[in-house]
Design a protein around this motif. Structure first.
Motif, PDB file in Angstrom:
ATOM      1  N   ASN A  28       7.260   8.297  17.002  1.00 35.84           N
ATOM      2  CA  ASN A  28       8.527   7.551  16.960  1.00 35.84           C
ATOM      3  C   ASN A  28       8.332   6.156  17.560  1.00 35.84           C
ATOM      4  O   ASN A  28       8.021   6.026  18.739  1.00 35.84           O
ATOM      5  CB  ASN A  28       9.584   8.333  17.745  1.00 35.84           C
ATOM      6  N   SER A  31      10.894   5.200  20.704  1.00 38.60           N
ATOM      7  CA  SER A  31      11.060   6.037  21.902  1.00 38.60           C
ATOM      8  C   SER A  31       9.715   6.324  22.556  1.00 38.60           C
ATOM      9  O   SER A  31       9.546   7.357  23.196  1.00 38.60           O
ATOM     10  CB  SER A  31      11.755   7.351  21.548  1.00 38.60           C
ATOM     11  N   THR A  34      10.456   4.983  27.828  1.00 40.88           N
ATOM     12  CA  THR A  34      11.828   4.740  28.270  1.00 40.88           C
ATOM     13  C   THR A  34      11.825   3.590  29.270  1.00 40.88           C
ATOM     14  O   THR A  34      11.122   3.649  30.280  1.00 40.88           O
ATOM     15  CB  THR A  34      12.434   5.995  28.925  1.00 40.88           C
ATOM     16  N   TYR A 113      22.012   7.303  22.835  1.00 44.89           N
ATOM     17  CA  TYR A 113      20.880   6.380  22.884  1.00 44.89           C
ATOM     18  C   TYR A 113      19.649   7.056  22.279  1.00 44.89           C
ATOM     19  O   TYR A 113      19.267   8.144  22.688  1.00 44.89           O
ATOM     20  CB  TYR A 113      20.620   6.014  24.338  1.00 44.89           C
ATOM     21  N   VAL A 114      19.023   6.392  21.299  1.00 41.47           N
ATOM     22  CA  VAL A 114      17.832   6.982  20.676  1.00 41.47           C
ATOM     23  C   VAL A 114      16.575   6.137  20.874  1.00 41.47           C
ATOM     24  O   VAL A 114      15.478   6.573  20.490  1.00 41.47           O
ATOM     25  CB  VAL A 114      18.044   7.246  19.167  1.00 41.47           C
ATOM     26  N   GLY A 115      16.708   4.955  21.459  1.00 40.62           N
ATOM     27  CA  GLY A 115      15.512   4.164  21.735  1.00 40.62           C
ATOM     28  C   GLY A 115      15.773   2.677  21.674  1.00 40.62           C
ATOM     29  O   GLY A 115      16.902   2.225  21.473  1.00 40.62           O
ATOM     30  N   HIS A 173      14.310  12.598  15.558  1.00 39.20           N
ATOM     31  CA  HIS A 173      14.662  12.514  16.982  1.00 39.20           C
ATOM     32  C   HIS A 173      16.171  12.423  17.172  1.00 39.20           C
ATOM     33  O   HIS A 173      16.756  13.139  17.998  1.00 39.20           O
ATOM     34  CB  HIS A 173      13.960  11.290  17.587  1.00 39.20           C
ATOM     35  N   ARG A 201      21.573  11.165  26.990  1.00 38.19           N
ATOM     36  CA  ARG A 201      20.236  11.750  27.132  1.00 38.19           C
ATOM     37  C   ARG A 201      20.278  13.078  27.867  1.00 38.19           C
ATOM     38  O   ARG A 201      19.312  13.843  27.840  1.00 38.19           O
ATOM     39  CB  ARG A 201      19.319  10.779  27.884  1.00 38.19           C
TER      40      ARG A 201
END
Length: 412
Positions: A28, A31, A34, A113-115, A173, A201
């Motif tokens: 990914n 991500s 972090t 939030y995914v990245g 994801h 998260r």
């Protein structure tokens, strides 16, 4: 056209070059790391910026920029630009306009939030719009965008395209996080409602006396190719849910208190009666396309070497299990037109985005060039089973020869 900037695409290409065994749904690009808490791209910092923008209802430019991916019933918004599909990212202003007066409603708690991609100054979010009665889908349909199952996108993804593989990983994801949110609405300890923390998260129990922290669920699964060294054969199995003619590796969930190697031996014995000795780790793959009750499985792949050869199939678990010699399996790898199946699926996605609905069995896409059905085939390059089997079939063969002898790739 790749939705990532040229800088991000270069980063992704380097990632896939350094990690040749990256599978579908892994790698990914948004991500990988972090950000630290005080970084503007971190989950909490980005959430505060999001809240401020929603509260003030301004249309001023945001820094960092936000891109949001809507999901409906676990399916991401998708658009198709031949020959590839792409995720249907929307701006925050577009989401506000779309959901402001809809049945879904709009609140900061709905954003997950995914990245982020610091070099592009972008933070990526996912949002579930399942509660919509149809207005949102109709509006997006006017733009030739629609919600497509991640499993369909998986088959439609060109596994040789770094950007396409990156988008599939993002979709998987985000889907896993949203499906986990849906299954973690209540505390498992006291039954009280939960609410999102850290920009979605994790979740936390709302009861003051409990306040239990709940983190995303991952279910480990061992998947193994069992090998008969003496007779140069591999054990392949069929489940009743498989499409016709498909054979694959054995697999099963781990149980509490056992190692992965023990799980390999136990599952093989329970399903086929075969005793396994040596167990060798191969690679792992996130698998976010299982049942909604298990938002993300982690497939941990092994090569396992048989100590006994007599098969005793547990028909409650399997439809059949048989030993297959190397040449027969190699033919199955060579004859199955994985590239053709991928292109066919990509066309289906394009038609769906244009509002055309078609039904066709995936098995019909795996035909020999003459048009006749291949006698057997194995899962495509999007599945770790393919790579376990390919590793054994091409054992000792130079990589250049592997590429020439098979229409599939031995590694991603």
């Amino acid at each position: 056209m790749c939705l990532l900037s040229s800088t991000s695409a270069a980063v992704l290409r380097r990632l896939y070059t350094m990690k040749p065994q990256i599978h579908a749904f892994a790698g990914n690009p948004i991500s990988c790391k972090t950000p630290k808490p005080n970084d503007p791209f971190s989950p909490n910092s980005a959430l505060q910026t999001l809240k401020s923008h929603l509260l003030n209802k301004t249309h001023n430019p945001i820094s960092p920029n936000f891109k949001i991916l809507p999901f409906k019933k676990g399916n991401p918004l998708t658009q198709s630009r031949a020959p590839n599909w792409h995720l249907g990212w929307l701006s925050l202003d577009e989401i506000v306009a779309l959901l402001g007066d809809s049945e879904v409603g709009l609140s900061d708690e709905g954003f997950v939030y995914v990245g982020s991609m610091a070099e592009d100054e972008v933070v990526y979010w996912a949002i579930d719009v399942t509660g919509d009665e149809g207005r949102v889908s109709a509006e997006l349909g006017k733009r030739e965008m629609c919600f497509v199952e991640v499993r369909t996108l998986m088959v439609a993804t060109d596994w040789r395209d770094d950007c396409a593989m990156g988008e599939l990983a993002i979709a998987g994801h985000a889907r896993a996080l949203l499906q986990w949110h849906d299954s973690a609405r209540f505390c498992g300890s006291c039954g009280s409602k939960t609410f999102p923390k850290e920009a979605g998260r994790r979740m936390q129990c709302s009861k003051e006396q409990c306040k239990k922290r709940i983190y995303p669920r991952v279910d480990p699964v061992v998947i193994m190719l069992v090998i008969d060294r003496e007779n140069d054969r591999a054990l392949l199995s069929r489940q009743s849910r498989f499409v016709p003619r498909m054979w694959s590796c054995l697999a099963g969930f781990m149980e509490p208190g056992e190692s992965m190697e023990e799980a390999v031996r136990r599952e093989t014995w329970e399903e086929t009666g075969i005793e396994v000795g040596e167990v060798v780790y191969h690679s792992s793959q996130p698998w976010p396309v299982g049942p909604s009750s298990m938002p993300c499985q982690l497939m941990v792949g092994f090569l396992a070497y048989a100590k006994s050869l007599e098969i005793n199939v547990d028909t409650k678990e399997l439809e059949d299990a048989q030993w297959h010699n190397r040449e027969d399996v190699k033919k199955a790898l060579t004859l199955a037109e994985y590239a053709k199946a991928q292109k066919t699926a990509a066309v289906k996605v394009e038609q769906m985005c244009k509002g055309v609905k078609q039904e066709q069995s995936l098995a019909l896409d795996f035909n020999v060039e003459s048009g006749e059905l291949a006698p057997m085939f194995i899962p495509g390059p999007f599945a770790i089973a393919h790579h376990l089997i390919s590793t054994w079939v091409h054992q000792g063969v130079p990589p250049s020869n592997i590429h020439q002898s098979s229409s599939s790739l031995s590694s991603l």
